[in-house]
Every structure is written in structure tokens, then in C-alpha cells.
Design a protein around this motif. Structure first.
Motif, PDB file in Angstrom:
ATOM      1  N   PHE A 150       0.835  -1.200   0.000  1.00  0.00           N
ATOM      2  CA  PHE A 150       0.000   0.000   0.000  1.00  0.00           C
ATOM      3  C   PHE A 150       0.871   1.252   0.000  1.00  0.00           C
ATOM      4  O   PHE A 150       0.583   2.222  -0.704  1.00  0.00           O
ATOM      5  N   ASP A 151       1.961   1.231   0.775  1.00  0.00           N
ATOM      6  CA  ASP A 151       2.847   2.397   0.830  1.00  0.00           C
ATOM      7  C   ASP A 151       3.529   2.653  -0.510  1.00  0.00           C
ATOM      8  O   ASP A 151       3.817   3.801  -0.859  1.00  0.00           O
ATOM      9  N   LEU A 152       3.799   1.570  -1.264  1.00  0.00           N
ATOM     10  CA  LEU A 152       4.533   1.695  -2.521  1.00  0.00           C
ATOM     11  C   LEU A 152       3.661   2.155  -3.685  1.00  0.00           C
ATOM     12  O   LEU A 152       4.178   2.408  -4.772  1.00  0.00           O
ATOM     13  N   SER A 153       2.380   2.254  -3.476  1.00  0.00           N
ATOM     14  CA  SER A 153       1.476   2.568  -4.582  1.00  0.00           C
ATOM     15  C   SER A 153       1.878   3.843  -5.312  1.00  0.00           C
ATOM     16  O   SER A 153       1.800   3.922  -6.533  1.00  0.00           O
ATOM     17  N   GLU A 154       2.317   4.854  -4.569  1.00  0.00           N
ATOM     18  CA  GLU A 154       2.723   6.101  -5.211  1.00  0.00           C
ATOM     19  C   GLU A 154       4.132   5.998  -5.778  1.00  0.00           C
ATOM     20  O   GLU A 154       4.389   6.405  -6.906  1.00  0.00           O
ATOM     21  N   SER A 155       5.073   5.422  -5.020  1.00  0.00           N
ATOM     22  CA  SER A 155       6.467   5.369  -5.449  1.00  0.00           C
ATOM     23  C   SER A 155       6.656   4.563  -6.715  1.00  0.00           C
ATOM     24  O   SER A 155       7.537   4.856  -7.525  1.00  0.00           O
ATOM     25  N   LEU A 156       5.834   3.526  -6.909  1.00  0.00           N
ATOM     26  CA  LEU A 156       6.033   2.618  -8.038  1.00  0.00           C
ATOM     27  C   LEU A 156       4.985   2.780  -9.123  1.00  0.00           C
ATOM     28  O   LEU A 156       4.874   1.949 -10.003  1.00  0.00           O
ATOM     29  N   GLU A 157       4.220   3.859  -9.079  1.00  0.00           N
ATOM     30  CA  GLU A 157       3.106   3.989 -10.019  1.00  0.00           C
ATOM     31  C   GLU A 157       3.561   3.893 -11.464  1.00  0.00           C
ATOM     32  O   GLU A 157       2.876   3.333 -12.307  1.00  0.00           O
ATOM     33  N   SER A 158       4.752   4.395 -11.757  1.00  0.00           N
ATOM     34  CA  SER A 158       5.214   4.382 -13.145  1.00  0.00           C
ATOM     35  C   SER A 158       5.886   3.076 -13.530  1.00  0.00           C
ATOM     36  O   SER A 158       6.093   2.807 -14.700  1.00  0.00           O
ATOM     37  N   SER A 159       6.213   2.238 -12.540  1.00  0.00           N
ATOM     38  CA  SER A 159       6.974   1.029 -12.856  1.00  0.00           C
ATOM     39  C   SER A 159       6.177  -0.255 -12.708  1.00  0.00           C
ATOM     40  O   SER A 159       6.678  -1.327 -12.948  1.00  0.00           O
ATOM     41  N   VAL A 160       4.909  -0.164 -12.271  1.00  0.00           N
ATOM     42  CA  VAL A 160       4.071  -1.355 -12.156  1.00  0.00           C
ATOM     43  C   VAL A 160       2.786  -1.122 -12.953  1.00  0.00           C
ATOM     44  O   VAL A 160       1.679  -1.337 -12.482  1.00  0.00           O
ATOM     45  N   ASP A 161       2.968  -0.638 -14.180  1.00  0.00           N
ATOM     46  CA  ASP A 161       1.847  -0.439 -15.099  1.00  0.00           C
ATOM     47  C   ASP A 161       0.749   0.436 -14.503  1.00  0.00           C
ATOM     48  O   ASP A 161      -0.437   0.245 -14.773  1.00  0.00           O
ATOM     49  N   ARG A 166      -4.492   0.588  -3.549  1.00  0.00           N
ATOM     50  CA  ARG A 166      -5.658   1.318  -3.064  1.00  0.00           C
ATOM     51  C   ARG A 166      -6.750   1.352  -4.126  1.00  0.00           C
ATOM     52  O   ARG A 166      -7.938   1.256  -3.815  1.00  0.00           O
ATOM     53  N   ARG A 167      -6.338   1.482  -5.386  1.00  0.00           N
ATOM     54  CA  ARG A 167      -7.322   1.476  -6.470  1.00  0.00           C
ATOM     55  C   ARG A 167      -7.979   0.097  -6.591  1.00  0.00           C
ATOM     56  O   ARG A 167      -9.187  -0.020  -6.808  1.00  0.00           O
ATOM     57  N   ARG A 168      -7.180  -0.946  -6.448  1.00  0.00           N
ATOM     58  CA  ARG A 168      -7.747  -2.300  -6.502  1.00  0.00           C
ATOM     59  C   ARG A 168      -8.740  -2.526  -5.365  1.00  0.00           C
ATOM     60  O   ARG A 168      -9.805  -3.120  -5.556  1.00  0.00           O
ATOM     61  N   TRP A 169      -8.364  -2.079  -4.183  1.00  0.00           N
ATOM     62  CA  TRP A 169      -9.265  -2.199  -3.040  1.00  0.00           C
ATOM     63  C   TRP A 169     -10.544  -1.403  -3.296  1.00  0.00           C
ATOM     64  O   TRP A 169     -11.653  -1.880  -3.036  1.00  0.00           O
ATOM     65  N   VAL A 199     -16.175   4.127   2.735  1.00  0.00           N
ATOM     66  CA  VAL A 199     -15.514   2.937   3.274  1.00  0.00           C
ATOM     67  C   VAL A 199     -14.040   2.901   2.870  1.00  0.00           C
ATOM     68  O   VAL A 199     -13.159   2.597   3.689  1.00  0.00           O
ATOM     69  N   VAL A 200     -13.751   3.217   1.617  1.00  0.00           N
ATOM     70  CA  VAL A 200     -12.358   3.198   1.153  1.00  0.00           C
ATOM     71  C   VAL A 200     -11.540   4.264   1.872  1.00  0.00           C
ATOM     72  O   VAL A 200     -10.422   4.001   2.339  1.00  0.00           O
ATOM     73  N   ALA A 201     -12.082   5.472   1.976  1.00  0.00           N
ATOM     74  CA  ALA A 201     -11.350   6.541   2.660  1.00  0.00           C
ATOM     75  C   ALA A 201     -11.052   6.161   4.106  1.00  0.00           C
ATOM     76  O   ALA A 201      -9.937   6.383   4.607  1.00  0.00           O
ATOM     77  N   ALA A 202     -12.028   5.567   4.781  1.00  0.00           N
ATOM     78  CA  ALA A 202     -11.836   5.196   6.184  1.00  0.00           C
ATOM     79  C   ALA A 202     -10.817   4.075   6.332  1.00  0.00           C
ATOM     80  O   ALA A 202      -9.894   4.160   7.152  1.00  0.00           O
ATOM     81  N   THR A 203     -10.951   3.010   5.541  1.00  0.00           N
ATOM     82  CA  THR A 203     -10.057   1.863   5.718  1.00  0.00           C
ATOM     83  C   THR A 203      -8.629   2.183   5.298  1.00  0.00           C
ATOM     84  O   THR A 203      -7.675   1.781   5.975  1.00  0.00           O
ATOM     85  N   VAL A 204      -8.464   2.914   4.201  1.00  0.00           N
ATOM     86  CA  VAL A 204      -7.113   3.312   3.795  1.00  0.00           C
ATOM     87  C   VAL A 204      -6.520   4.270   4.825  1.00  0.00           C
ATOM     88  O   VAL A 204      -5.332   4.189   5.162  1.00  0.00           O
ATOM     89  N   GLY A 205      -7.360   5.155   5.347  1.00  0.00           N
ATOM     90  CA  GLY A 205      -6.884   6.065   6.391  1.00  0.00           C
ATOM     91  C   GLY A 205      -6.476   5.334   7.654  1.00  0.00           C
ATOM     92  O   GLY A 205      -5.431   5.625   8.251  1.00  0.00           O
TER      93      GLY A 205
END
Length: 252
Positions: A150-161, A166-169, A199-205
Motif C-alpha cells: 500500500f505504501d509503494l502505490s505512489e512510489s512505483l506507479e510508473s513502474s508497475v503499469d 488502493r485502487r484495486r481495493w 468505506v475506502v477513505a476510512a479503511t485506507v486512512g
């Protein structure tokens, strides 16, 4: 065979060590030498398995995506009639019960809510959602690879297609709430999309805050969230069947 087993163990150790460091210090700060030292392997062994930090980060992300897929698959499959309740999930205000008992069920993939229906199952799609959020937060509390993903979602956005856990969730939650709407389980003036966003905002938060304070990932915290939200979210007949503290033990 022994050499292959050692290679698998080394690769897994590197992924876990990278996840621990990425989660603790951040992807940008961590170096390959830090990862190899934590894993107890040479830099040469690390480069044998991973050509770059981005490649290792992508491997952590893929491992986390598999864990998230298992959690949502288990949630969609439900508990069956023999499911055990989460301790304290019986009736009464102290247990987090809205009312009633019994498992939710269904058949979903992580990318959506599948084509099945939860109609006829106690609590239906909404109970599946409650149960799966409990499983996710419990897993985030002890699974460093899932947390790092979850933490890597931003750092790797360009390298994992462009993928993002978070979007999948979010897609999975949207699919389950769309089913709840089809079942007539949502209150008349509630939008499935608005409910999913909440629900997504709460659980990710909770997940983000939980990296600094484990109380945010506790069953009690999430139970109180659902006890607050469900009376506004669920239609009256469905509300009587829902258990805010969840019906299943454990996480994927």
C-alpha cells in the motif's frame, strides 16, 4: 534441488527485508546495500535476483497484491454455515452486533464483485464487506509486505503499469456495494458510490494511521466505525442482520 530452494529462500528474504525497510524508511531513502545487509546476503546475490531497486519494489508490490487478492477472495467466499464468530461478535452492544448472527457469502475477484449474488445469505453483501474490512486491517497489522505494498502505490506507479493497491481495493469495495444496492440492502437515499468512497477513505486512512499507532488497526476501532455507519447505510431489514464486529476469525 537444494540450490533452487536456497535461491527461493534468498529471493523471499530479499522481498521481506525490502518490505520492512520500505515500510519503515520509505522507498526513496532505502538503498540496495541496506536491503542486502538486512537480508544477510551479498550485494551480488541481490543483483542476481533483482536488477534494480525498482524491480525489487515491484516484486514487493506483486507479493502484496497477491495477499490483498487472497483477503478479498476469502471475504467474497464467505464463511459458510460452520464459520466461527470473531471473539466478542455475539449479540449485544458490547460485541459490536447490530443484530442477529450468521455468515455472509459470495464469489468475488479482487477486481470486482463477480457475477454471483449474496441474496439469501444472512447480511448479504454488506456483511461480506464488513468481514473483509476486518480481515484487511488485521492483516495490515502483522503483514509487512501487504503494508509496504500500500505504501509503494505512489512510489512505483510508473513502474508497475500504473497499478495501485488502493485502487484495486476501491474497485472491490465498489463492486460489493453495487451488489448490496442490487439486493435492496442499502437505505433508499444512499448512493452505492458515496458509500464506497466513505468505506475506502476510512479503511485506507486507518491503514496509514496504523503504521504509527496500532490502535487504528484494532478490531474495536473498526467495529465502532461500522456501528456508526451501518444504521445510516443499511436498509432496515438488512440492518437487523448485520454484525459490526464481523463474523469471521482471522485474515488472509
Amino acid at each position: 534441488m537444494a540450490k533452487q530452494e536456497r535461491a527461493v529462500r534468498t529471493r523471499n528474504a530479499l522481498i521481506e527485508s525490502a518490505a520492512e525497510l520500505f515500510s519503515k524508511d520509505g522507498f526513496e531513502v532505502v538503498s540496495l546495500s541496506m536491503i542486502s545487509a538486512r537480508a544477510g546476503v551479498s550485494n551480488g546475490a541481490l543483483h542476481f535476483h533483482f536488477a534494480s531497486k525498482a524491480a525489487l519494489g515491484a516484486a514487493v508490490w506483486e507479493a502484496a497484491a497477491q495477499r490483498l487478492r487472497q483477503i478479498t477472495t476469502d471475504g467474497a467466499a464467505g464463511s459458510g454455515s460452520g464459520a466461527r464468530a470473531i471473539p466478542g461478535a455475539g449479540s449485544g452492544a458490547g460485541s459490536g452486533a447490530i443484530s442477529g448472527a450468521g455468515p455472509g457469502a459470495g464469489s468475488d475477484a479482487i477486481s470486482g464483485a463477480g457475477s454471483g449474488s449474496y441474496v439469501g445469505e444472512v447480511g448479504g453483501a454488506l456483511q461480506v464487506l464488513v468481514d473483509t474490512t476486518h480481515a484487511l486491517l488485521q492483516a495490515l497489522g502483522h503483514d509487512v509486505i501487504l503494508r509496504a505494498g500500500f505504501d509503494l502505490s505512489e512510489s512505483l506507479e510508473s513502474s508497475v503499469d500504473g497499478e495501485d493497491l488502493r485502487r484495486r481495493w476501491q474497485e472491490w469495495v465498489e463492486g460489493v456495494l453495487a451488489k448490496a444496492d442490487q439486493e435492496g440492502a442499502l437505505a433508499r437515499d444512499v448512493s452505492a458510490q458515496d458509500a464506497a468512497n466513505t468505506v475506502v477513505a476510512a479503511t485506507v486512512g486507518f491503514g496509514a494511521l496504523g503504521s504509527h499507532d496500532a490502535q487504528w488497526l484494532s478490531q474495536g476501532t473498526l467495529t465502532r466505525f461500522w456501528a456508526l455507519l451501518l444504521p445510516r447505510l443499511a436498509a432496515g431489514a438488512t440492518l437487523e442482520e448485520l454484525v459490526a464486529s464481523g463474523r469471521r476469525v482471522g485474515a488472509g
